[in-house]
Write a protein that holds these residues in place. Structure first.
Motif, PDB file in Angstrom:
ATOM      1  N   GLY A 189     -98.316 -30.476  20.169  1.00 10.68           N
ATOM      2  CA  GLY A 189     -97.911 -29.075  20.272  1.00 10.68           C
ATOM      3  C   GLY A 189     -97.772 -28.381  18.929  1.00 10.68           C
ATOM      4  O   GLY A 189     -97.588 -29.017  17.880  1.00 10.68           O
ATOM      5  N   PHE A 190     -97.838 -27.062  18.963  1.00  6.83           N
ATOM      6  CA  PHE A 190     -97.797 -26.228  17.750  1.00  6.83           C
ATOM      7  C   PHE A 190     -96.518 -26.439  16.952  1.00  6.83           C
ATOM      8  O   PHE A 190     -96.544 -26.549  15.726  1.00  6.83           O
ATOM      9  CB  PHE A 190     -97.940 -24.757  18.142  1.00  6.83           C
ATOM     10  N   TRP A 191     -95.380 -26.497  17.644  1.00  6.59           N
ATOM     11  CA  TRP A 191     -94.098 -26.548  16.933  1.00  6.59           C
ATOM     12  C   TRP A 191     -93.871 -27.866  16.202  1.00  6.59           C
ATOM     13  O   TRP A 191     -93.010 -27.952  15.328  1.00  6.59           O
ATOM     14  CB  TRP A 191     -92.946 -26.272  17.906  1.00  6.59           C
ATOM     15  N   ARG A 192     -94.627 -28.888  16.545  1.00  6.93           N
ATOM     16  CA  ARG A 192     -94.457 -30.176  15.852  1.00  6.93           C
ATOM     17  C   ARG A 192     -94.942 -30.134  14.402  1.00  6.93           C
ATOM     18  O   ARG A 192     -94.683 -31.043  13.632  1.00  6.93           O
ATOM     19  CB  ARG A 192     -95.187 -31.277  16.619  1.00  6.93           C
ATOM     20  N   LYS A 193     -95.644 -29.033  14.041  1.00  4.13           N
ATOM     21  CA  LYS A 193     -96.038 -28.861  12.641  1.00  4.13           C
ATOM     22  C   LYS A 193     -94.845 -28.497  11.779  1.00  4.13           C
ATOM     23  O   LYS A 193     -94.875 -28.652  10.559  1.00  4.13           O
ATOM     24  CB  LYS A 193     -97.102 -27.773  12.529  1.00  4.13           C
ATOM     25  N   PHE A 194     -93.776 -28.038  12.441  1.00  6.43           N
ATOM     26  CA  PHE A 194     -92.599 -27.568  11.707  1.00  6.43           C
ATOM     27  C   PHE A 194     -91.335 -28.370  12.035  1.00  6.43           C
ATOM     28  O   PHE A 194     -90.443 -28.502  11.192  1.00  6.43           O
ATOM     29  CB  PHE A 194     -92.347 -26.087  12.028  1.00  6.43           C
ATOM     30  N   PHE A 195     -91.268 -28.899  13.269  1.00  2.61           N
ATOM     31  CA  PHE A 195     -90.066 -29.618  13.697  1.00  2.61           C
ATOM     32  C   PHE A 195     -90.447 -30.965  14.286  1.00  2.61           C
ATOM     33  O   PHE A 195     -91.425 -31.070  15.032  1.00  2.61           O
ATOM     34  CB  PHE A 195     -89.290 -28.802  14.749  1.00  2.61           C
ATOM     35  N   ASP A 196     -89.675 -31.978  13.969  1.00  3.99           N
ATOM     36  CA  ASP A 196     -89.931 -33.318  14.506  1.00  3.99           C
ATOM     37  C   ASP A 196     -89.516 -33.400  15.972  1.00  3.99           C
ATOM     38  O   ASP A 196     -88.639 -32.658  16.436  1.00  3.99           O
ATOM     39  CB  ASP A 196     -89.148 -34.367  13.719  1.00  3.99           C
ATOM     40  N   ALA A 197     -90.151 -34.324  16.678  1.00  3.52           N
ATOM     41  CA  ALA A 197     -89.811 -34.550  18.087  1.00  3.52           C
ATOM     42  C   ALA A 197     -88.401 -35.112  18.213  1.00  3.52           C
ATOM     43  O   ALA A 197     -87.886 -35.786  17.309  1.00  3.52           O
ATOM     44  CB  ALA A 197     -90.815 -35.505  18.714  1.00  3.52           C
ATOM     45  N   ASP A 198     -87.770 -34.835  19.332  1.00  8.64           N
ATOM     46  CA  ASP A 198     -86.439 -35.384  19.637  1.00  8.64           C
ATOM     47  C   ASP A 198     -86.608 -36.830  20.107  1.00  8.64           C
ATOM     48  O   ASP A 198     -87.238 -37.090  21.129  1.00  8.64           O
ATOM     49  CB  ASP A 198     -85.784 -34.543  20.727  1.00  8.64           C
ATOM     50  N   THR A 199     -86.058 -37.778  19.376  1.00  6.74           N
ATOM     51  CA  THR A 199     -86.206 -39.199  19.731  1.00  6.74           C
ATOM     52  C   THR A 199     -84.890 -39.843  20.142  1.00  6.74           C
ATOM     53  O   THR A 199     -84.860 -41.039  20.452  1.00  6.74           O
ATOM     54  CB  THR A 199     -86.777 -39.985  18.535  1.00  6.74           C
ATOM     55  N   SER A 200     -83.814 -39.096  20.161  1.00  6.76           N
ATOM     56  CA  SER A 200     -82.492 -39.689  20.360  1.00  6.76           C
ATOM     57  C   SER A 200     -82.337 -40.405  21.692  1.00  6.76           C
ATOM     58  O   SER A 200     -81.682 -41.440  21.775  1.00  6.76           O
ATOM     59  CB  SER A 200     -81.408 -38.604  20.230  1.00  6.76           C
ATOM     60  N   VAL A 201     -82.946 -39.879  22.767  1.00  3.60           N
ATOM     61  CA  VAL A 201     -82.801 -40.485  24.086  1.00  3.60           C
ATOM     62  C   VAL A 201     -83.917 -41.479  24.367  1.00  3.60           C
ATOM     63  O   VAL A 201     -83.673 -42.630  24.742  1.00  3.60           O
ATOM     64  CB  VAL A 201     -82.772 -39.405  25.191  1.00  3.60           C
ATOM     65  N   GLU A 234     -87.155 -38.759  40.256  1.00  2.44           N
ATOM     66  CA  GLU A 234     -88.344 -37.946  40.499  1.00  2.44           C
ATOM     67  C   GLU A 234     -88.716 -37.132  39.266  1.00  2.44           C
ATOM     68  O   GLU A 234     -89.550 -36.230  39.333  1.00  2.44           O
ATOM     69  CB  GLU A 234     -88.113 -37.012  41.698  1.00  2.44           C
ATOM     70  N   THR A 235     -88.120 -37.456  38.137  1.00  2.00           N
ATOM     71  CA  THR A 235     -88.352 -36.746  36.886  1.00  2.00           C
ATOM     72  C   THR A 235     -89.482 -37.425  36.106  1.00  2.00           C
ATOM     73  O   THR A 235     -89.926 -38.528  36.464  1.00  2.00           O
ATOM     74  CB  THR A 235     -87.064 -36.738  36.050  1.00  2.00           C
ATOM     75  N   PRO A 236     -89.985 -36.804  35.028  1.00  5.46           N
ATOM     76  CA  PRO A 236     -91.091 -37.409  34.276  1.00  5.46           C
ATOM     77  C   PRO A 236     -90.795 -38.828  33.781  1.00  5.46           C
ATOM     78  O   PRO A 236     -91.708 -39.658  33.706  1.00  5.46           O
ATOM     79  CB  PRO A 236     -91.292 -36.444  33.109  1.00  5.46           C
ATOM     80  N   TYR A 237     -89.545 -39.079  33.421  1.00  2.00           N
ATOM     81  CA  TYR A 237     -89.111 -40.412  33.003  1.00  2.00           C
ATOM     82  C   TYR A 237     -87.945 -40.831  33.891  1.00  2.00           C
ATOM     83  O   TYR A 237     -87.367 -40.003  34.593  1.00  2.00           O
ATOM     84  CB  TYR A 237     -88.652 -40.404  31.541  1.00  2.00           C
ATOM     85  N   PHE A 238     -87.578 -42.076  33.847  1.00  2.00           N
ATOM     86  CA  PHE A 238     -86.420 -42.516  34.639  1.00  2.00           C
ATOM     87  C   PHE A 238     -85.110 -42.183  33.945  1.00  2.00           C
ATOM     88  O   PHE A 238     -84.034 -42.498  34.444  1.00  2.00           O
ATOM     89  CB  PHE A 238     -86.499 -44.018  34.947  1.00  2.00           C
ATOM     90  N   PHE A 239     -85.196 -41.537  32.791  1.00  3.66           N
ATOM     91  CA  PHE A 239     -84.018 -41.082  32.040  1.00  3.66           C
ATOM     92  C   PHE A 239     -84.187 -39.587  31.797  1.00  3.66           C
ATOM     93  O   PHE A 239     -85.299 -39.035  31.913  1.00  3.66           O
ATOM     94  CB  PHE A 239     -83.884 -41.836  30.717  1.00  3.66           C
ATOM     95  N   PRO A 240     -83.102 -38.872  31.462  1.00  5.12           N
ATOM     96  CA  PRO A 240     -83.192 -37.419  31.298  1.00  5.12           C
ATOM     97  C   PRO A 240     -84.058 -37.037  30.094  1.00  5.12           C
ATOM     98  O   PRO A 240     -84.109 -37.751  29.090  1.00  5.12           O
ATOM     99  CB  PRO A 240     -81.725 -36.996  31.070  1.00  5.12           C
ATOM    100  N   GLY A 241     -84.752 -35.910  30.209  1.00  4.29           N
ATOM    101  CA  GLY A 241     -85.496 -35.406  29.067  1.00  4.29           C
ATOM    102  C   GLY A 241     -86.805 -34.760  29.444  1.00  4.29           C
ATOM    103  O   GLY A 241     -87.443 -35.143  30.428  1.00  4.29           O
ATOM    104  N   ASN A 242     -87.209 -33.807  28.623  1.00  6.93           N
ATOM    105  CA  ASN A 242     -88.451 -33.078  28.822  1.00  6.93           C
ATOM    106  C   ASN A 242     -89.540 -33.679  27.930  1.00  6.93           C
ATOM    107  O   ASN A 242     -89.324 -33.829  26.724  1.00  6.93           O
ATOM    108  CB  ASN A 242     -88.240 -31.599  28.469  1.00  6.93           C
ATOM    109  N   PRO A 243     -90.703 -34.012  28.484  1.00 10.01           N
ATOM    110  CA  PRO A 243     -91.775 -34.586  27.665  1.00 10.01           C
ATOM    111  C   PRO A 243     -92.133 -33.724  26.461  1.00 10.01           C
ATOM    112  O   PRO A 243     -92.527 -34.259  25.408  1.00 10.01           O
ATOM    113  CB  PRO A 243     -92.945 -34.671  28.645  1.00 10.01           C
TER     114      PRO A 243
END
Length: 510
Positions: free
Chosen positions: A373-385, A357-366
């Protein structure tokens, strides 16, 4: 020296520079004219005084085509214009021709030996052949020709072949020439046996379907029935208005393909059902909707290369229309004796969630996965999962990928999210969920509409758009915008790459 002498000297320098500039421009113009004119047929024929250039070439299909177009010498015997390779080959060939013209007697040449393939492959550029023949599937192409071209496209890197290997006569007419079939095709043993019977279902469990009359098989997963919450809650990041309100939906068991329909499967359908020429859509519709007609009218030849040059085989088939996908299901049903169809939107989301019932069938926040988003100007997205399960903008390399690139969801299905968008059978409506009653069983969506639902997102989408609840729809006119045909194709889209589908099989009635 007085000032007058200095001025006189300055004038001389200016005049000298100006004269040099004029001479330089003149030489440049002259060299450019030589460069351009030396690629004209008359220049080529001045040196190449043999029957190939003077007679057989003028009788060939390249110079004497049914469509009236004429191909010049340089268009075959030099790389495509505008490239550095073109300039380099032109210089090399020009120097060689001038040297031969000055030092050799053309009457001593063995012109006959130069007609053969082993010589032709060294003086014809495959890149030039492919640039001219962007459309490799003309309406008059035979079924064998289509099969050969499809195989060549999918295996070009592995085959030691050029276009000229099969089409030696197109540039120079030879009345005794016999068109050869492409060599290097896999044998029946390499591809496996031709299936004579479809798979037999004796119990509700995974099975491997076999398409009779082909060597193609594919895995079907048994999806247990149950209830789930369809749509996304209001607090889900990147939620869109058409994803709610959330409804509890009950679904009966069904089978769903492990992966999206592959090119191997779709080309088997195409080869058996292809329509000759540009048959009027109304004739196609009438034939395929007639229950008394066994022969299904399949796609007409595609305009261009529908696989985008990415490869065929087990990659997802793309660029077919919703009608093309439905007709594939109709053909597959007749071939196997089962009922294959596109999934309903409810079936698709239920299968994609795999009990979650989560956003994806695997753990993680979209928000952590997304590039937005604002913070992506300074930090890359988490792609590990997410990289493990989804082909999307951050890992796709701008093209679809093999199903083996990702892990399956809890129901054993691959690429439910990302890779290519998948057709559903439902018409799209932004308020479709508000019209559903809570606890509804096996809903099929609106009874009519203008566009169909697509789900899952594709290889160019951000992580925010490949959530299990994210909805999309076809854009039929936009996706056909540059199709030059009249009427426009009912089979192939010209302006969308990331669209495909997977099939559902209904449980046979006992």
């Amino acid at each position: 020296m007085n000032s007058k002498g200095k001025i006189s000297k300055t004038k001389k320098i200016i005049l000298f520079i100006f004269a040099g500039f004029i001479v330089g421009v003149g030489i440049t113009i002259a060299l450019n004219r030589v460069y351009v004119n030396s690629s004209k047929d008359e220049s080529c024929e001045a040196c190449h005084v043999h029957t190939h250039a003077e007679k057989s070439w003028k009788l060939s299909v390249h110079n004497n085509s049914k469509g009236g177009s004429k191909v010049g010498c340089a268009e075959c015997h030099l790389p495509p214009k505008g490239s550095f390779e073109y300039f380099k080959a032109k210089a090399k060939t020009g120097i060689k021709d001038i040297w031969s013209y000055m030092t050799k007697d053309s009457s001593d040449f063995d012109w006959e030996s130069k007609k053969h393939l082993d010589y032709a492959v060294n003086i014809v550029y495959n890149e030039s052949c492919k640039e001219c023949h962007a459309k490799l599937f003309p309406a008059r192409l035979s079924e064998d020709g289509i099969t050969a071209h499809l195989y060549y496209e999918a295996n070009e890197e592995k085959l030691d072949l050029q276009c000229i290997s099969c089409h030696l006569d197109v540039g120079h007419y030879d009345p005794n020439y016999s068109h050869s079939k492409m060599t290097g095709l896999p044998t029946a043993e390499a591809q496996g046996p031709i299936f004579t019977e479809p798979a037999t279902i004796t119990s509700f469990e995974d099975f491997t379907e076999q398409i009779p009359g082909t060597r193609v098989s594919f895995n079907m997963k048994a999806i247990p029935g149950g209830t789930f919450k369809m749509g996304s809650p209001e607090n889900e990041p990147f939620r869109n208005d058409d994803e709610g309100p959330v409804r509890t939906v009950e679904l009966s068991p069904f089978y769903m393909a492990e992966v999206e329909v592959t090119w191997d499967q779709y080309w088997a359908f195409y080869a058996e059902t292809m329509s000759e020429g540009r048959i009027a859509p109304e004739i196609i519709f009438a034939n395929n909707s007639d229950p008394n007609v066994d022969a299904i009218s399949g796609p007409t030849p595609p305009f261009g290369t529908p696989d985008q040059g990415w490869g065929s085989g087990s990659r997802p088939a793309i660029t077919m229309t919703h009608y093309g996908a439905e007709t594939f299901c109709q053909w597959l049903s007749k071939k196997t004796g089962k009922t294959y169809r596109l999934p309903t939107e409810a079936e698709w989301e239920y299968a994609a969630r795999g009990g979650t019932e989560t956003p994806y069938f695997f753990p993680g926040n979209p928000k952590k996965f997304s590039n937005e988003g604002f913070w992506r100007k300074f930090f890359d997205a988490d792609t590990s999962v997410i990289n493990t399960y989804v082909i999307y903008a951050n890992n796709s390399k701008n093209r679809s990928q093999e199903p083996s690139s990702v892990k399956a969801n809890p129901f054993g299905l691959k690429n439910m999210l990302g890779n290519v968008m998948e057709y559903c059978s439902d018409w799209y409506a932004p308020d479709a969920y508000s019209k559903l009653t809570d606890g509804v069983k096996d809903p099929k969506g609106p009874s009519s509409g203008e566009e169909h639902v697509v789900r899952g997102g594709d290889y160019l989408d951000d992580a925010s758009m490949v959530r299990s609840a994210a909805r999309g729809h076809t854009e039929h006119d936009k996706w056909l915008k540059t199709d030059p045909q009249q009427p426009k194709s009912i089979w192939w889209y010209s302006d969308i790459k990331g669209i495909g589908f997977r099939v559902v099989c209904e449980i046979p009635q006992q």
